[in-house]
Structure formats: C-alpha cells, structure tokens
Scaffold this motif. Sequence first.
Motif, short mmCIF file in Angstrom:
data_model
loop_
_atom_site.label_atom_id
_atom_site.label_comp_id
_atom_site.label_asym_id
_atom_site.label_seq_id
_atom_site.Cartn_x
_atom_site.Cartn_y
_atom_site.Cartn_z
N LYS A 1 43.00 29.92 34.33
CA LYS A 1 41.80 30.74 34.13
C LYS A 1 40.59 29.82 34.09
CE LYS A 1 43.89 34.75 32.98
NZ LYS A 1 43.69 36.02 33.70
N ALA A 2 39.50 30.28 34.69
CA ALA A 2 38.25 29.53 34.58
C ALA A 2 37.64 29.82 33.21
CB ALA A 2 37.30 29.96 35.68
N GLU A 3 36.95 28.84 32.68
CA GLU A 3 36.33 29.02 31.36
C GLU A 3 35.00 28.27 31.33
OE1 GLU A 3 40.33 28.84 28.51
OE2 GLU A 3 38.99 27.12 28.65
N ILE B 1 29.94 33.80 43.73
CA ILE B 1 31.09 33.36 44.53
C ILE B 1 32.39 33.98 44.06
CG2 ILE B 1 31.86 31.28 43.26
CD1 ILE B 1 31.91 29.94 46.11
N CYS B 2 32.42 34.49 42.85
CA CYS B 2 33.70 34.99 42.30
C CYS B 2 34.17 36.24 43.05
CB CYS B 2 33.55 35.31 40.81
SG CYS B 2 35.09 35.97 40.14
N PRO B 3 35.34 36.19 43.68
CA PRO B 3 35.81 37.35 44.45
C PRO B 3 36.35 38.47 43.57
CG PRO B 3 37.45 35.59 44.51
CD PRO B 3 36.29 35.07 43.74
N ALA B 4 36.53 38.17 42.28
CA ALA B 4 37.14 39.18 41.40
C ALA B 4 36.11 39.83 40.47
CB ALA B 4 38.23 38.50 40.56
N ALA C 1 34.70 38.45 38.16
CA ALA C 1 35.20 38.05 36.84
C ALA C 1 34.14 37.31 36.02
CB ALA C 1 36.44 37.16 37.00
N ILE C 2 32.97 37.06 36.64
CA ILE C 2 31.92 36.36 35.90
C ILE C 2 30.73 37.30 35.79
CG2 ILE C 2 30.35 34.39 35.87
CD1 ILE C 2 32.43 32.80 37.40
N SER C 3 30.33 37.54 34.57
CA SER C 3 29.20 38.45 34.40
C SER C 3 28.33 37.98 33.25
CB SER C 3 29.68 39.87 34.15
OG SER C 3 30.06 40.00 32.82
N ARG D 1 40.17 39.45 34.35
CA ARG D 1 39.91 39.61 35.80
C ARG D 1 40.05 38.29 36.57
NH1 ARG D 1 38.37 44.28 37.77
NH2 ARG D 1 37.74 43.25 39.69
N CYS D 2 39.96 37.15 35.87
CA CYS D 2 40.05 35.86 36.56
C CYS D 2 41.49 35.64 37.01
CB CYS D 2 39.61 34.74 35.62
SG CYS D 2 39.91 33.11 36.34
N TYR D 3 41.67 35.35 38.29
CA TYR D 3 43.03 35.09 38.77
C TYR D 3 43.20 33.65 39.23
CZ TYR D 3 41.31 36.13 43.56
OH TYR D 3 40.62 36.13 44.75
N GLY D 4 42.25 32.81 38.86
CA GLY D 4 42.44 31.38 39.03
C GLY D 4 42.18 30.83 40.41
N CYS D 5 41.42 31.54 41.26
CA CYS D 5 41.22 31.07 42.64
C CYS D 5 40.51 29.72 42.69
CB CYS D 5 40.46 32.10 43.46
SG CYS D 5 38.71 32.18 43.06
N GLY D 6 39.71 29.42 41.68
CA GLY D 6 39.08 28.11 41.59
C GLY D 6 37.76 27.97 42.35
N ARG D 7 37.29 29.04 42.98
CA ARG D 7 36.08 28.90 43.81
C ARG D 7 34.83 28.60 42.98
NH1 ARG D 7 37.30 34.04 47.70
NH2 ARG D 7 39.54 33.60 47.71
N CYS D 8 34.84 29.02 41.73
CA CYS D 8 33.65 28.79 40.89
C CYS D 8 33.58 27.34 40.40
CB CYS D 8 33.64 29.74 39.70
SG CYS D 8 35.10 29.56 38.65
N LEU D 9 34.71 26.64 40.39
CA LEU D 9 34.75 25.32 39.75
C LEU D 9 33.79 24.31 40.42
CD1 LEU D 9 38.62 25.05 39.17
CD2 LEU D 9 36.89 25.73 37.53
#
Length: 410
Positions: A121-123, A140-143, A145-147, A172-180
């Motif tokens: 999970k992103a944090e 960038i988050c496809p889910a 999951a960031i608001s 909602r975060c599924y760990g795709c890593g695009r935000c990192l």
Amino acid sequence: MVCEINHQLHERSSSSVGLEKVKYLLTKTGIPSSVTSPLESLQKGNWVKLICGASFEDVVDIRNLSLVYTLAGVDCIDCASEASVINAVNDGIESAKAIIPIRRPWVMVSVNDDEDLHFRKAEFDPENCPVDCSRPCERICPANAISYTGKAGLPKVHLISYILQGGVLAERCYGCGRCLPICPYEKIRASTYVRDAAATAELLKQDGVDAIEIHTNGRKVESFQELWNSLGDSIEKLRLVAVSLPDTNELTIPVMHSIYATMNANLRCHNLWQLDGRPMSGDIGRGATRQAITFALHISAARDRPKGFLQLAGGNNAYTVDGLKKEGLFKTTSLPEKLNDEATPFNSSYSSDALIGGVAFGSYARKIVGKVLSSLQMEHGYVDIEAYPEYLLEALTESLALVGTVKCFP
Ligand code: SF4
Ligand code: SF4
C-alpha cells in the motif's frame, strides 16, 4: 407523501424496464458461460478471470464489479483474502444470478509467500505535503485512491494557515506504485505485507471460496514450501490452485518444477500457472500486454514444464487476444460433450488442445467498468448497480466487449 410514492413507483417501473433491457442484451449476446463450467472454459482455452486486486478492498466497488462481470460471463473472480471482500464478491455473484440464471464463477483468493508488488500500500502523511504542491499523485492514481479534502487551490495568501487533509484511501490502493516516483518531494512510501497463512487457511474452509492463488517471486522456493505446508488440509476442498509467477527466464521452468513437487503430494484439484507479464498495467495501453504474451510463448514452448493450465496476467487488455492470435497461441477447442466439474478426474483435464487456458484481466477490467461505477457513485452514492439499470447496461456493454474478446461473442 403521494409524490414520494409516485416517485418510488416510477423508479420501480423504470428499474424493471431497465432490467428487461439488461436481460435482452444478455440473451442477444448468448453468453456461453450460462451453460459452460469454469473447468470447461480452461479446457477449451477461453477461460476469463476478473482480478479485483490482491490488495483492493473497497467492498462496494468489488460487489458491483463482481455482479457486472458475472453477468458478462467470467469464469473466476480473484480477490483479496479478506472475509469482507469474499462476502462482497459472493453477494455480487448471487445478485447477478437473481437477474438471469447463470452458472456461478469460481471465487479465488490471492495470497503471497513473500514480498510481492501486489501486496503493498502507498502511504504518506498529507499534513507533511507542501500546500502549494500541484498533487500529481492524485492525478496519476488509477484507483482514485488518493484524495484531499478542501484546503488546496486557495489563493497563496491563505496557504500559510492551511494543511492538506486526506491522503491514501488504504482500501482502494492496490499497490500499482505509480504514485511513488511522481512525488516531487519524495513523501510517498510503500508498505508491503504478507498475508497470514493461518487466517487464509480458515477462509479457505468457508463456503464461497473455490480457489487460491499463491503469488511467488520465483526466487525463494522455501517461502512457497513454508506457506504451502501452513495451509495444511484447507486446500483439499478447493477446485483450483493457481501459482502466479514472473518471468525469470531460464530459472522459470526449474522453479515451476520445485513448486509443483511441493504441491504434488497433497494436490487434490486442478492447478494453473499464472504467467505474470507486466503487473498491474493493463490500463496503461496497448503495449502493456506484450510481456505476458512473450512469457506465454516461452512457457508454452517448453515441453518439460510441469503439469497445469497456463493463463496470462499482468498487462492484459482488449488487445491481448489479438496478440495471442498473431503468435498462434489463441486456440479454443470445442469439447465433444459437456463435462461435469465434480465427475471429471482432475488429471484428465490437461488433455485439452488449447495451449493457453485463458486470460485474466485486472486493472483494465476495473478501469472500463470503474468509470461507470464512479459516475454512479457521484450521482447516487454507494448503491447497488442493479438498482440503476441504465448504469448496469453501460457497465455490461463495456465488460461484454472485453470478455467477448476471449469468449468470442460479439
Ligand atoms: S500505489 Fe497505485 S493505487 Fe496505490 S495510491 Fe499509489 S497510484 Fe494509487
Ligand atoms: S505529490 Fe507528494 S507532496 Fe504533492 S500532494 Fe502528493 S504526496 Fe504530497
């Protein structure tokens, strides 16, 4: 009061008219899965799995996704190994069956034996974010999951007294890593986890779970052995054990053999190899599916591979079947007679002519239906999609087009 009753009557009648349209669409499409068992699909080579996401736990979306893709004819729904998520999947399936008689897809839970991209999970702490950050993470988050709530976007003069609130919605975060990598201030980190084996073993014993998928990175077979041993007799009631692994070139086949040797002692059901090309990337674009196809070419050509169906994952989208056809890997077969899941000895299932058992769709499948679910939620809140048939019809049109690439219906 009378107005309210009239409104409800209108809603009910338009709802039933809408559901008739849904039924008409499904009848016209002629979904083979209403009569074909998941095992037959694997044997024919037109198995389709919906991946809800090993870490995705938004039960409202998962319930509606499961309903839509059950109606579209998927053979399996893969979800996080959590009781609330499994219940949401089964609720979606049962609600779909109440709309039209259709056979039940298998429910698969995903676990990991070690660190794995799908289990993270992103944090970040939004209070540490500069208030004038343009928030590329959110875009960038496809889910979704960031608001953030409120504060940003105000004139700079006000910023000194504001802090950002919100952050990552963990469910909602599924760990795709695009935000990192996109955060200019390096505020985002990933937190990984390994599913607890004892808790998984308990979940597997419950009704409503038909299959397990074990994600392994192919580097330490000991981790797989440890998890397998911990699952004990909980795997005995399952219909399918899937192992998801990345392409580790010349190491892949030896790793598959070691894993198969571990499982073989007490494997009482079918097994499947999930060939994970480019994880969680199907929504990015056409080319994302290439790695999975290359992986499938490699493994299907290996005559010394261990027993088990082959299925593509990681990067799959509407272009996957075209790519498989170009490589001569998409060959569905017609079986001479209807097979019965229970009656078929499991080791007879590999007699199929299909090189590839099927395809799994994850981020792409969620994206095309997710946009409908987002507008439904914005308009009506957290609701069951079948209560708003116009949304269900739109979601079904999208999902049927995707599932149809494999099932070969228009
Ligand atoms: S890891 Fe992916 S899903 Fe999670 S918050 Fe970041 S972009 Fe969104
Ligand atoms: S990009 Fe980084 S600094 Fe900006 S809002 Fe997102 S996490 Fe915070």
